[in-house]
Design a protein around this motif. Structure first.
Motif, mmCIF file in Angstrom:
data_model
loop_
_atom_site.group_PDB
_atom_site.id
_atom_site.type_symbol
_atom_site.label_atom_id
_atom_site.label_comp_id
_atom_site.label_asym_id
_atom_site.label_seq_id
_atom_site.Cartn_x
_atom_site.Cartn_y
_atom_site.Cartn_z
ATOM 1 N N SER A 34 39.378 35.371 38.654
ATOM 2 C CA SER A 34 39.441 37.152 38.560
ATOM 3 C C SER A 34 39.768 37.407 39.953
ATOM 4 O O SER A 34 40.870 38.610 39.681
ATOM 5 C CB SER A 34 37.826 37.653 38.277
ATOM 6 N N HIS A 35 39.453 37.277 40.966
ATOM 7 C CA HIS A 35 40.014 37.766 42.112
ATOM 8 C C HIS A 35 41.608 37.423 42.220
ATOM 9 O O HIS A 35 42.337 37.999 42.767
ATOM 10 C CB HIS A 35 39.380 37.148 43.453
ATOM 11 N N LEU A 36 41.968 36.122 41.901
ATOM 12 C CA LEU A 36 43.420 35.916 41.995
ATOM 13 C C LEU A 36 44.154 36.754 41.219
ATOM 14 O O LEU A 36 45.266 37.151 41.556
ATOM 15 C CB LEU A 36 43.670 34.171 41.467
ATOM 16 N N SER A 37 43.750 37.104 39.932
ATOM 17 C CA SER A 37 44.473 38.043 39.120
ATOM 18 C C SER A 37 44.984 39.317 39.763
ATOM 19 O O SER A 37 45.803 39.773 39.658
ATOM 20 C CB SER A 37 43.781 38.134 37.805
ATOM 21 N N GLN A 70 54.299 22.535 47.693
ATOM 22 C CA GLN A 70 54.423 23.798 48.268
ATOM 23 C C GLN A 70 53.365 24.550 47.106
ATOM 24 O O GLN A 70 52.595 25.474 47.907
ATOM 25 C CB GLN A 70 55.885 24.387 47.949
ATOM 26 N N ASN A 71 53.290 24.360 46.048
ATOM 27 C CA ASN A 71 52.370 24.860 45.251
ATOM 28 C C ASN A 71 50.771 24.499 45.643
ATOM 29 O O ASN A 71 50.043 25.515 45.557
ATOM 30 C CB ASN A 71 52.460 24.433 43.575
ATOM 31 N N LEU A 72 50.513 23.213 45.973
ATOM 32 C CA LEU A 72 49.411 22.969 46.481
ATOM 33 C C LEU A 72 49.153 23.582 47.830
ATOM 34 O O LEU A 72 48.144 24.174 48.192
ATOM 35 C CB LEU A 72 49.176 21.469 46.755
ATOM 36 N N GLN A 77 45.725 27.636 50.434
ATOM 37 C CA GLN A 77 45.619 28.696 51.117
ATOM 38 C C GLN A 77 44.741 29.813 50.504
ATOM 39 O O GLN A 77 43.905 30.430 51.007
ATOM 40 C CB GLN A 77 47.237 29.211 51.257
ATOM 41 N N LEU A 78 45.058 30.045 49.173
ATOM 42 C CA LEU A 78 44.415 31.291 48.335
ATOM 43 C C LEU A 78 43.022 30.869 48.269
ATOM 44 O O LEU A 78 42.152 31.646 48.586
ATOM 45 C CB LEU A 78 44.989 31.410 46.890
ATOM 46 N N VAL A 79 42.418 29.386 48.043
ATOM 47 C CA VAL A 79 41.114 29.162 47.999
ATOM 48 C C VAL A 79 40.547 29.060 49.273
ATOM 49 O O VAL A 79 39.379 29.779 49.439
ATOM 50 C CB VAL A 79 40.880 27.564 47.474
ATOM 51 N N CYS A 80 41.082 28.879 50.314
ATOM 52 C CA CYS A 80 40.313 28.917 51.605
ATOM 53 C C CYS A 80 40.266 30.320 52.162
ATOM 54 O O CYS A 80 39.317 30.711 52.935
ATOM 55 C CB CYS A 80 41.381 28.244 52.754
ATOM 56 N N GLU A 81 41.044 31.493 51.517
ATOM 57 C CA GLU A 81 40.852 32.696 51.890
ATOM 58 C C GLU A 81 39.920 33.555 51.287
ATOM 59 O O GLU A 81 39.622 34.457 51.569
ATOM 60 C CB GLU A 81 42.323 33.494 51.913
#
Length: 137
Positions: A34-37, A70-72, A77-81
């Motif tokens: 949800s946050h990613l969206s 690159q995708n990983l 990055q997104l998960v750690c933020e």
């Protein structure tokens, strides 16, 4: 819908599909999606539409190892933020994504661990790619 937006929807739907396909997605993982969206500037109706129909979106093979790394990097990055998914759930979700991206089942645990560690140490893309590429050395 423009081509770029459609690509984001397809990529987001692929993440949703990989997360939800085993039926064991945690509330934290769903919260992270949800946050990613929101980070992708999706409207509520776009998000809800993808969540309701994620099985209808294709899982596309990532054509090169470099693109996969690159995708990983971006996912790590997104998960750690994000605060909605932490600790062991970060690793579990990255393992699930790694398997879905085509990393071998034998190495995906090590790749997830190394990815999180390198991101916490501030690795840039080049250092990240080198670190994962040479994980067994």
């Amino acid at each position: 819908m423009d081509k770029e937006k459609n690509q984001y929807h397809n990529e987001f739907a692929a993440l949703v599909k990989i997360t939800m396909r085993d039926g064991d997605a945690t509330e934290s993982e769903k919260g992270f999606l949800s946050h990613l969206s929101t980070k992708l500037r999706m409207s509520t109706s776009e998000y809800e539409g993808i969540m309701a129909n994620y099985l209808s979106y294709p899982l596309e093979t990532i054509p090169t190892n470099k693109m996969k790394l690159q995708n990983l990097y971006t996912l790590t990055q997104l998960v750690c933020e994000d605060d909605s998914i932490t600790g062991a759930e970060q690793k579990s979700w990255l393992e699930r994504m790694g398997k879905g991206m085509g990393f071998t089942h034998q190495n995906v645990q090590y790749i997830a661990d190394k990815s999180i560690k390198m991101m916490q140490e501030g690795a840039d893309l080049d250092a990240f790619v080198d670190g994962i590429t040479n994980i067994n050395q």
